[in-house]
Structures are given as structure tokens and as C-alpha cells.
Motif scaffolding. Sequence first.
Motif, PDB file in Angstrom:
ATOM      1  N   GLY A 111       0.782  -1.212  -0.030  1.00  0.00           N
ATOM      2  CA  GLY A 111       0.239   0.125  -0.019  1.00  0.00           C
ATOM      3  C   GLY A 111       0.811   1.269   0.002  1.00  0.00           C
ATOM      4  O   GLY A 111       0.431   2.285  -0.628  1.00  0.00           O
ATOM      5  N   TRP A 112       1.860   1.225   0.872  1.00  0.00           N
ATOM      6  CA  TRP A 112       2.852   2.368   0.799  1.00  0.00           C
ATOM      7  C   TRP A 112       3.408   2.537  -0.405  1.00  0.00           C
ATOM      8  O   TRP A 112       3.833   3.554  -0.930  1.00  0.00           O
ATOM      9  N   LEU A 113       3.953   1.476  -0.771  1.00  0.00           N
ATOM     10  CA  LEU A 113       4.759   1.721  -2.254  1.00  0.00           C
ATOM     11  C   LEU A 113       3.841   2.181  -3.361  1.00  0.00           C
ATOM     12  O   LEU A 113       4.337   2.986  -4.215  1.00  0.00           O
ATOM     13  N   GLN A 114       2.505   2.074  -3.356  1.00  0.00           N
ATOM     14  CA  GLN A 114       1.594   2.648  -4.410  1.00  0.00           C
ATOM     15  C   GLN A 114       1.507   4.155  -3.948  1.00  0.00           C
ATOM     16  O   GLN A 114       1.306   4.789  -5.076  1.00  0.00           O
ATOM     17  N   VAL A 115       1.487   4.708  -2.893  1.00  0.00           N
ATOM     18  CA  VAL A 115       1.294   6.058  -2.328  1.00  0.00           C
ATOM     19  C   VAL A 115       2.659   6.595  -3.014  1.00  0.00           C
ATOM     20  O   VAL A 115       2.680   7.546  -3.391  1.00  0.00           O
ATOM     21  N   LEU A 116       3.816   6.044  -2.537  1.00  0.00           N
ATOM     22  CA  LEU A 116       5.117   6.631  -2.871  1.00  0.00           C
ATOM     23  C   LEU A 116       5.352   6.561  -4.518  1.00  0.00           C
ATOM     24  O   LEU A 116       5.955   7.518  -4.890  1.00  0.00           O
ATOM     25  N   GLY A 117       4.621   5.407  -4.965  1.00  0.00           N
ATOM     26  CA  GLY A 117       4.900   5.670  -6.358  1.00  0.00           C
ATOM     27  C   GLY A 117       4.135   6.889  -7.118  1.00  0.00           C
ATOM     28  O   GLY A 117       4.704   7.082  -8.243  1.00  0.00           O
ATOM     29  N   GLU A 118       3.124   7.488  -6.552  1.00  0.00           N
ATOM     30  CA  GLU A 118       2.533   8.682  -6.969  1.00  0.00           C
ATOM     31  C   GLU A 118       3.417   9.827  -7.020  1.00  0.00           C
ATOM     32  O   GLU A 118       3.234  10.752  -7.598  1.00  0.00           O
ATOM     33  N   HIS A 119       4.711   9.673  -6.245  1.00  0.00           N
ATOM     34  CA  HIS A 119       5.431  10.779  -5.968  1.00  0.00           C
ATOM     35  C   HIS A 119       6.961  10.142  -6.546  1.00  0.00           C
ATOM     36  O   HIS A 119       7.814  10.351  -5.832  1.00  0.00           O
ATOM     37  N   SER A 120       6.997   9.697  -7.700  1.00  0.00           N
ATOM     38  CA  SER A 120       8.169   9.077  -7.988  1.00  0.00           C
ATOM     39  C   SER A 120       9.622   9.831  -8.018  1.00  0.00           C
ATOM     40  O   SER A 120       9.395  11.214  -8.324  1.00  0.00           O
ATOM     41  N   GLY A 121      10.507   9.270  -7.221  1.00  0.00           N
ATOM     42  CA  GLY A 121      11.933  10.031  -7.146  1.00  0.00           C
ATOM     43  C   GLY A 121      11.991  11.063  -5.870  1.00  0.00           C
ATOM     44  O   GLY A 121      12.957  11.711  -5.548  1.00  0.00           O
ATOM     45  N   ARG A 122      10.833  11.420  -5.097  1.00  0.00           N
ATOM     46  CA  ARG A 122      10.916  12.338  -4.314  1.00  0.00           C
ATOM     47  C   ARG A 122      10.949  11.746  -2.829  1.00  0.00           C
ATOM     48  O   ARG A 122      11.441  12.515  -1.750  1.00  0.00           O
ATOM     49  N   PHE A 123      10.736  10.587  -2.745  1.00  0.00           N
ATOM     50  CA  PHE A 123      11.081   9.947  -1.220  1.00  0.00           C
ATOM     51  C   PHE A 123      11.715   8.738  -1.391  1.00  0.00           C
ATOM     52  O   PHE A 123      11.671   7.930  -2.373  1.00  0.00           O
ATOM     53  N   SER A 124      12.740   8.489  -0.525  1.00  0.00           N
ATOM     54  CA  SER A 124      13.508   7.225  -0.524  1.00  0.00           C
ATOM     55  C   SER A 124      12.800   6.073   0.192  1.00  0.00           C
ATOM     56  O   SER A 124      11.879   6.254   1.064  1.00  0.00           O
ATOM     57  N   LEU A 125      12.962   4.861  -0.510  1.00  0.00           N
ATOM     58  CA  LEU A 125      12.188   3.825   0.086  1.00  0.00           C
ATOM     59  C   LEU A 125      13.018   3.154   1.370  1.00  0.00           C
ATOM     60  O   LEU A 125      12.272   2.134   2.063  1.00  0.00           O
ATOM     61  N   SER A 126      13.940   3.821   1.825  1.00  0.00           N
ATOM     62  CA  SER A 126      14.751   3.040   2.796  1.00  0.00           C
ATOM     63  C   SER A 126      14.129   2.989   4.211  1.00  0.00           C
ATOM     64  O   SER A 126      14.025   1.920   4.876  1.00  0.00           O
ATOM     65  N   ALA A 127      13.438   4.122   4.706  1.00  0.00           N
ATOM     66  CA  ALA A 127      12.730   3.978   5.540  1.00  0.00           C
ATOM     67  C   ALA A 127      11.496   3.193   5.774  1.00  0.00           C
ATOM     68  O   ALA A 127      11.315   2.360   6.576  1.00  0.00           O
ATOM     69  N   LEU A 128      10.778   3.070   4.377  1.00  0.00           N
ATOM     70  CA  LEU A 128       9.856   2.028   4.513  1.00  0.00           C
ATOM     71  C   LEU A 128      10.403   0.385   4.688  1.00  0.00           C
ATOM     72  O   LEU A 128       9.744  -0.189   5.269  1.00  0.00           O
ATOM     73  N   GLU A 129      11.431   0.400   4.105  1.00  0.00           N
ATOM     74  CA  GLU A 129      11.780  -1.002   3.980  1.00  0.00           C
ATOM     75  C   GLU A 129      12.345  -1.333   5.678  1.00  0.00           C
ATOM     76  O   GLU A 129      12.157  -2.513   6.201  1.00  0.00           O
ATOM     77  N   LYS A 130      13.037  -0.299   6.179  1.00  0.00           N
ATOM     78  CA  LYS A 130      13.639  -0.501   7.688  1.00  0.00           C
ATOM     79  C   LYS A 130      12.382  -0.799   8.587  1.00  0.00           C
ATOM     80  O   LYS A 130      12.476  -1.672   9.527  1.00  0.00           O
ATOM     81  N   ILE A 131      11.271   0.057   8.306  1.00  0.00           N
ATOM     82  CA  ILE A 131      10.089  -0.363   9.341  1.00  0.00           C
ATOM     83  C   ILE A 131       9.658  -1.440   8.976  1.00  0.00           C
ATOM     84  O   ILE A 131       9.255  -2.291   9.964  1.00  0.00           O
ATOM     85  N   SER A 132       9.398  -1.957   7.788  1.00  0.00           N
ATOM     86  CA  SER A 132       8.636  -3.357   7.422  1.00  0.00           C
ATOM     87  C   SER A 132       9.643  -4.416   8.164  1.00  0.00           C
ATOM     88  O   SER A 132       8.930  -5.427   8.478  1.00  0.00           O
ATOM     89  N   ARG A 133      10.946  -4.406   8.119  1.00  0.00           N
ATOM     90  CA  ARG A 133      11.809  -5.221   8.790  1.00  0.00           C
ATOM     91  C   ARG A 133      11.616  -5.363  10.546  1.00  0.00           C
ATOM     92  O   ARG A 133      11.930  -6.270  10.921  1.00  0.00           O
ATOM     93  N   SER A 134      11.544  -4.071  10.938  1.00  0.00           N
ATOM     94  CA  SER A 134      11.757  -3.978  12.418  1.00  0.00           C
ATOM     95  C   SER A 134      10.447  -3.501  13.131  1.00  0.00           C
ATOM     96  O   SER A 134      10.538  -3.309  14.597  1.00  0.00           O
ATOM     97  N   ILE A 135       9.436  -3.240  12.482  1.00  0.00           N
ATOM     98  CA  ILE A 135       8.269  -2.802  13.306  1.00  0.00           C
ATOM     99  C   ILE A 135       7.775  -3.790  14.560  1.00  0.00           C
ATOM    100  O   ILE A 135       7.285  -3.070  15.575  1.00  0.00           O
ATOM    101  N   ASN A 136       7.774  -4.998  14.394  1.00  0.00           N
ATOM    102  CA  ASN A 136       7.220  -5.851  15.572  1.00  0.00           C
ATOM    103  C   ASN A 136       8.335  -5.670  16.484  1.00  0.00           C
ATOM    104  O   ASN A 136       7.915  -5.713  17.904  1.00  0.00           O
TER     105      ASN A 136
END
Length: 266
Positions: free
Chosen positions: A146-171
Motif C-alpha cells: 500500500g505504501w509503495l503505491q502511495v510513494l509511487g505517485e511521487h516518483s523520485g521524491r522519497f527514499s524507500l529505505s525508511a519503508l523497508e527498515k520499518i517493514s523489517r523492524s516494526i514488530n
Amino acid sequence: MNDMTDFTQYLNQQRIASISLGQSGAEVCRLNGGLIAKHVQRQKLPNADLWEKYRQESMFFSHISAAQLPFIPEVIHNELREDELLLILREYSPLPKQAMQAPSILSKVLDVLVQLHSLPVPPFLPKQPPEVVQYSAASLAECREGWLQVLGEHSGRFSLSALEKISRSINEINIRLFAPNCGFVHGDFHCENLLMDKAGNILVCDWQNFGYGEISGDLAFLLSRLRADGFSLDENLILEQYCLRAGIQSTQNLASQMRLASLNTS
């Protein structure tokens, strides 16, 4: 209204205008005499959980009244049946979101929130402490997509690193930071559920989600909704004012739980 037998017939006679009939399945309408009605029929709801929430709201209004607490809307009629309920309240003015930028209004809202959080949990509600939020692999994958779709609407403006880090560590983050400050909570505290009477008093409506939980969630949700609507508020100052009113010595733990609540909501 004691002889009322057919809710639908009564509403058809008294209705001025329909307000909403959304996915929740509740019919909300404006009635003669400055009243608001909420009519819920169990068979029209999409699931059993929603019926329990509306049933809980009706029980709440039976348990407590505007005469006891100034931030409770006046209830004109509250009738809960086996598979149907009708709740009729006095109509009040919605609190404009812009009003939250006025220090006097913000102070009133914080005063109400502190009073709300100090309420005893009604005896009909199980006092179950909140549990650490943990996401399944499937849920995490769905949120990430869902977040990839949101960020994809703003291509190149946001880094995906925070999303990937949260996905791995939120639990793990939830486990490490979970330190709840529990009490009575509204569960859906934001400007659209705040009203104002003619004397300028703040009232709170829509009590379907109240319960026993982490109190910072109400404050975090209020601020996150205002932030999403583009309102700039000094959140640290607001937190300090809340803690001062609530007699909480330090803002540190509450601030941590608010950030955690916002992260999980996002």
C-alpha cells in the motif's frame, strides 16, 4: 416517546434530512426540534463486530449522562432492542478544525480529554489491558504494498529505505517501546467527533470505540488528523499542557507512546 414501537415509521414522520448512510450501516438523520437520530438495524450491518460497537455506545449513554458530565451530548431517547437500536441526541454545532488553532479552544479540548481519561471503566466493559501490536508477515506485506503505491505517485521524491527498515523492524520496535499508560479512552478522538454548544462548551460524540486502553492514542490520533489536514501545531507544547492538566510529571513516556501509536496507525 415511550409508546414508540416502529423506529422506521417514527423517523419517517420526524425526519428533516438524512445526514449519512455509509459503510457502517447506521442511518443518521436530522429530526424536527433540533435533534439528531442514529438508527441501527443489525441485519443491515456488514458484520457482527459493528453491531457490538453500536450496542456498546447505547449502553454507554445508558450508563452516563450529560447531567453527570458536561462533555456528553444530551440524550433524548436511547432504546436498545435485540436486533435494533435508536439513539436520539440534541443537535450541536460541529467544531471547526480551524478553531483548534485558537489557544482558548485547544485548552478546552485538552481539558475535556483529561476529564474523559479519568473516567472509571463501566462495569459492563471487560477491563483488558492492551497487548503489544504484532503484525503477521501477510499484514506487513499488504501494508508495504500500500505504501509503495502511495510513494509511487511521487516518483523520485522519497527514499524507500525508511519503508523497508520499518517493514523489517516494526514488530521489534513495538516490543521494545510498549509501556502503556492505561485508562478510559474514547478510541476515535478527532475534530469530526467534537461539537460545541451555544455556551461554547466542547462535547464529544460517537462513542462506539470507547474502552480501556493506552491514553496517548486519543491525543496522537487527534494531532495526526490535524497534521494530515495541514494544520501546524506545536505538538510538544500540547503534550506539556495535557500532562500538566493530567498531573503527569514527565512527558517522556507519553511522547514515546504517541509516536509509537502514530507509527502503527501509519
